[in-house]
Motif scaffolding. Structure first.
Motif, PDB file in Angstrom:
ATOM      1  N   LYS A 119       7.356  -1.020   5.223  1.00 52.37           N
ATOM      2  CA  LYS A 119       6.309  -1.417   4.292  1.00 52.37           C
ATOM      3  C   LYS A 119       4.938  -1.438   4.980  1.00 52.37           C
ATOM      4  O   LYS A 119       4.814  -1.912   6.098  1.00 52.37           O
ATOM      5  CB  LYS A 119       6.612  -2.802   3.710  1.00 52.37           C
ATOM      6  CG  LYS A 119       7.804  -2.844   2.777  1.00 52.37           C
ATOM      7  CD  LYS A 119       7.969  -4.223   2.177  1.00 52.37           C
ATOM      8  CE  LYS A 119       8.328  -5.245   3.249  1.00 52.37           C
ATOM      9  NZ  LYS A 119       8.592  -6.590   2.668  1.00 52.37           N
ATOM     10  N   VAL A 120       3.942  -0.922   4.287  1.00 51.16           N
ATOM     11  CA  VAL A 120       2.569  -0.961   4.775  1.00 51.16           C
ATOM     12  C   VAL A 120       1.779  -1.883   3.850  1.00 51.16           C
ATOM     13  O   VAL A 120       1.735  -1.668   2.640  1.00 51.16           O
ATOM     14  CB  VAL A 120       1.923   0.436   4.785  1.00 51.16           C
ATOM     15  CG1 VAL A 120       0.457   0.335   5.184  1.00 51.16           C
ATOM     16  CG2 VAL A 120       2.682   1.358   5.724  1.00 51.16           C
ATOM     17  N   ILE A 171       0.823  -1.207   0.000  1.00 53.78           N
ATOM     18  CA  ILE A 171       0.000   0.000   0.000  1.00 53.78           C
ATOM     19  C   ILE A 171       0.857   1.257   0.000  1.00 53.78           C
ATOM     20  O   ILE A 171       0.538   2.266  -0.617  1.00 53.78           O
ATOM     21  CB  ILE A 171      -0.947  -0.003   1.218  1.00 53.78           C
ATOM     22  CG1 ILE A 171      -1.904  -1.196   1.126  1.00 53.78           C
ATOM     23  CG2 ILE A 171      -1.730   1.308   1.296  1.00 53.78           C
ATOM     24  CD1 ILE A 171      -2.801  -1.352   2.329  1.00 53.78           C
ATOM     25  N   GLY A 172       1.976   1.215   0.699  1.00 57.04           N
ATOM     26  CA  GLY A 172       2.837   2.390   0.784  1.00 57.04           C
ATOM     27  C   GLY A 172       3.936   2.164   1.791  1.00 57.04           C
ATOM     28  O   GLY A 172       4.266   1.025   2.136  1.00 57.04           O
ATOM     29  N   PHE A 173       4.517   3.263   2.265  1.00 58.01           N
ATOM     30  CA  PHE A 173       5.600   3.194   3.234  1.00 58.01           C
ATOM     31  C   PHE A 173       5.257   4.053   4.448  1.00 58.01           C
ATOM     32  O   PHE A 173       4.716   5.137   4.313  1.00 58.01           O
ATOM     33  CB  PHE A 173       6.927   3.676   2.621  1.00 58.01           C
ATOM     34  CG  PHE A 173       7.399   2.829   1.479  1.00 58.01           C
ATOM     35  CD1 PHE A 173       7.267   3.268   0.177  1.00 58.01           C
ATOM     36  CD2 PHE A 173       7.970   1.591   1.711  1.00 58.01           C
ATOM     37  CE1 PHE A 173       7.696   2.493  -0.881  1.00 58.01           C
ATOM     38  CE2 PHE A 173       8.406   0.810   0.665  1.00 58.01           C
ATOM     39  CZ  PHE A 173       8.264   1.261  -0.641  1.00 58.01           C
ATOM     40  N   GLY A 174       5.610   3.533   5.613  1.00 56.14           N
ATOM     41  CA  GLY A 174       5.433   4.275   6.839  1.00 56.14           C
ATOM     42  C   GLY A 174       6.734   4.901   7.283  1.00 56.14           C
ATOM     43  O   GLY A 174       7.673   5.073   6.488  1.00 56.14           O
ATOM     44  N   THR A 175       6.821   5.231   8.561  1.00 55.06           N
ATOM     45  CA  THR A 175       8.026   5.832   9.122  1.00 55.06           C
ATOM     46  C   THR A 175       9.215   4.905   8.938  1.00 55.06           C
ATOM     47  O   THR A 175       9.129   3.700   9.152  1.00 55.06           O
ATOM     48  CB  THR A 175       7.817   6.119  10.621  1.00 55.06           C
ATOM     49  OG1 THR A 175       6.665   6.949  10.777  1.00 55.06           O
ATOM     50  CG2 THR A 175       9.031   6.830  11.193  1.00 55.06           C
ATOM     51  N   PRO A 178       1.955   7.396  -1.008  1.00 53.65           N
ATOM     52  CA  PRO A 178       1.526   6.711  -2.223  1.00 53.65           C
ATOM     53  C   PRO A 178       2.716   6.211  -3.026  1.00 53.65           C
ATOM     54  O   PRO A 178       3.773   6.836  -3.063  1.00 53.65           O
ATOM     55  CB  PRO A 178       0.754   7.799  -2.989  1.00 53.65           C
ATOM     56  CG  PRO A 178       0.285   8.730  -1.917  1.00 53.65           C
ATOM     57  CD  PRO A 178       1.393   8.741  -0.891  1.00 53.65           C
ATOM     58  N   LEU A 179       2.524   5.084  -3.725  1.00 52.45           N
ATOM     59  CA  LEU A 179       3.613   4.442  -4.453  1.00 52.45           C
ATOM     60  C   LEU A 179       3.831   5.037  -5.839  1.00 52.45           C
ATOM     61  O   LEU A 179       4.958   5.167  -6.296  1.00 52.45           O
ATOM     62  CB  LEU A 179       3.323   2.949  -4.603  1.00 52.45           C
ATOM     63  CG  LEU A 179       3.313   2.141  -3.296  1.00 52.45           C
ATOM     64  CD1 LEU A 179       2.993   0.699  -3.611  1.00 52.45           C
ATOM     65  CD2 LEU A 179       4.651   2.248  -2.598  1.00 52.45           C
ATOM     66  N   HIS A 180       2.753   5.343  -6.537  1.00 53.83           N
ATOM     67  CA  HIS A 180       2.932   5.736  -7.924  1.00 53.83           C
ATOM     68  C   HIS A 180       1.937   6.816  -8.308  1.00 53.83           C
ATOM     69  O   HIS A 180       0.974   7.079  -7.609  1.00 53.83           O
ATOM     70  CB  HIS A 180       2.787   4.525  -8.857  1.00 53.83           C
ATOM     71  CG  HIS A 180       1.449   3.858  -8.745  1.00 53.83           C
ATOM     72  ND1 HIS A 180       0.331   4.318  -9.377  1.00 53.83           N
ATOM     73  CD2 HIS A 180       1.065   2.776  -8.040  1.00 53.83           C
ATOM     74  CE1 HIS A 180      -0.691   3.549  -9.099  1.00 53.83           C
ATOM     75  NE2 HIS A 180      -0.278   2.606  -8.302  1.00 53.83           N
ATOM     76  N   ARG A 181       2.202   7.412  -9.445  1.00 48.64           N
ATOM     77  CA  ARG A 181       1.373   8.526  -9.894  1.00 48.64           C
ATOM     78  C   ARG A 181       0.146   8.076 -10.660  1.00 48.64           C
ATOM     79  O   ARG A 181      -0.921   8.546 -10.474  1.00 48.64           O
ATOM     80  CB  ARG A 181       2.204   9.460 -10.773  1.00 48.64           C
ATOM     81  CG  ARG A 181       3.278  10.201  -9.969  1.00 48.64           C
ATOM     82  CD  ARG A 181       4.136  11.015 -10.906  1.00 48.64           C
ATOM     83  NE  ARG A 181       5.174  11.734 -10.169  1.00 48.64           N
ATOM     84  CZ  ARG A 181       6.199  12.311 -10.750  1.00 48.64           C
ATOM     85  NH1 ARG A 181       6.349  12.262 -12.060  1.00 48.64           N
ATOM     86  NH2 ARG A 181       7.126  12.950 -10.031  1.00 48.64           N
ATOM     87  N   ARG A 182       0.321   7.147 -11.565  1.00 48.67           N
ATOM     88  CA  ARG A 182      -0.808   6.770 -12.383  1.00 48.67           C
ATOM     89  C   ARG A 182      -0.596   5.371 -12.964  1.00 48.67           C
ATOM     90  O   ARG A 182       0.499   4.865 -13.029  1.00 48.67           O
ATOM     91  CB  ARG A 182      -1.024   7.759 -13.519  1.00 48.67           C
ATOM     92  CG  ARG A 182       0.191   7.883 -14.466  1.00 48.67           C
ATOM     93  CD  ARG A 182      -0.091   8.923 -15.537  1.00 48.67           C
ATOM     94  NE  ARG A 182       1.048   9.061 -16.447  1.00 48.67           N
ATOM     95  CZ  ARG A 182       1.062   9.851 -17.500  1.00 48.67           C
ATOM     96  NH1 ARG A 182      -0.012  10.576 -17.774  1.00 48.67           N
ATOM     97  NH2 ARG A 182       2.105   9.941 -18.279  1.00 48.67           N
ATOM     98  N   THR A 183      -1.682   4.774 -13.369  1.00 47.07           N
ATOM     99  CA  THR A 183      -1.647   3.456 -13.982  1.00 47.07           C
ATOM    100  C   THR A 183      -2.296   3.536 -15.329  1.00 47.07           C
ATOM    101  O   THR A 183      -3.302   4.199 -15.493  1.00 47.07           O
ATOM    102  CB  THR A 183      -2.404   2.448 -13.098  1.00 47.07           C
ATOM    103  OG1 THR A 183      -1.835   2.481 -11.800  1.00 47.07           O
ATOM    104  CG2 THR A 183      -2.305   1.034 -13.650  1.00 47.07           C
TER     105      THR A 183
END
Length: 210
Positions: free
Chosen positions: A40-41, A32-36, A202-207
């Motif tokens: 990995k989240v 899903i994303g990255f935390g502190t 967020p990991l990415h801008r667009r798909t």
């Protein structure tokens, strides 16, 4: 449900190292994303919860997070139902192979009824399978993205009231939830939060479709 084939989609990443990380993630646990500390989240949809609730204010990137999860599941062979009453949140999904995109309330209504029937079919089929059977024998993973839950449910109730005929149940069929799904616990169109609230990037801008 129709037979679904595994399809691949191209994704752009802000961080080139994320692609390698995604390849190592379990199919059931999309990143899903990255935390502190770049921790990995992720939520394991099989081991933890089959439902994820994303709650944030306007501009909180809720739709981006859902798109991130859906992209990974699609890459691994899932079929996604994108119920986008807001109409602008998931335009990326329109025309993408492996995605059923609905934005009109009538289409969302029919999609929920279809999904309910498919869920019951899978439960009956699972009852006939051995404990060691391959879960994919039941069908591909289904990812259901429901945008603007509260507003959508209100519109579904109004839609059902406008088309309901004498003898039909008062509650809109796609809105009712069975008492319990023996595979995943309580079910229905309402999402359930993950076990731990997390901060994310967020990991990415667009798909886009490859």
């Amino acid at each position: 449900m129709a037979n679904f084939k595994k399809r691949h989609h191209a994704t752009r990443f802000n961080d080139p190292g994320v692609r390698d990380l995604l390849e190592k993630m379990p199919e059931s646990a999309p990143l899903i994303g990255f935390g502190t500390g770049r921790k990995k989240v992720s939520v394991d949809l099989d081991a933890e919860s089959p439902h994820v609730l994303v709650s944030a204010g306007t501009g909180g990137r809720k739709s981006v997070i859902l798109r991130c999860i859906a992209s990974q599941l699609l890459h691994n062979g899932a079929h996604a139902f994108v119920l986008d009453y807001k109409r602008i949140s998931h335009q990326w999904a329109r025309g993408v192979p492996g995605v059923t995109y609905c934005r009109d309330i009538a289409d969302i209504h029919q999609a929920l009824i279809r999904l309910g029937a498919e869920g019951h079919r899978r439960i009956r089929l699972a009852d006939d399978l051995d404990e060691d059977a391959d879960p994919t024998a039941i069908g591909p993973r289904l990812a259901i993205l429901l945008e603007e839950v509260n507003a959508t449910m209100k519109q579904l109730a109004r839609y059902w009231a406008s088309i309901r005929e004498p003898g039909d149940p008062k509650t809109q069929p796609g809105h009712r939830r069975p008492r319990r799904d023996p595979l995943h616990g309580p079910t229905g169109p309402h999402a359930r939060p993950a076990r731990r609230p997390v901060r994310h990037r967020p990991l990415h801008r667009r798909t886009r479709d490859a």
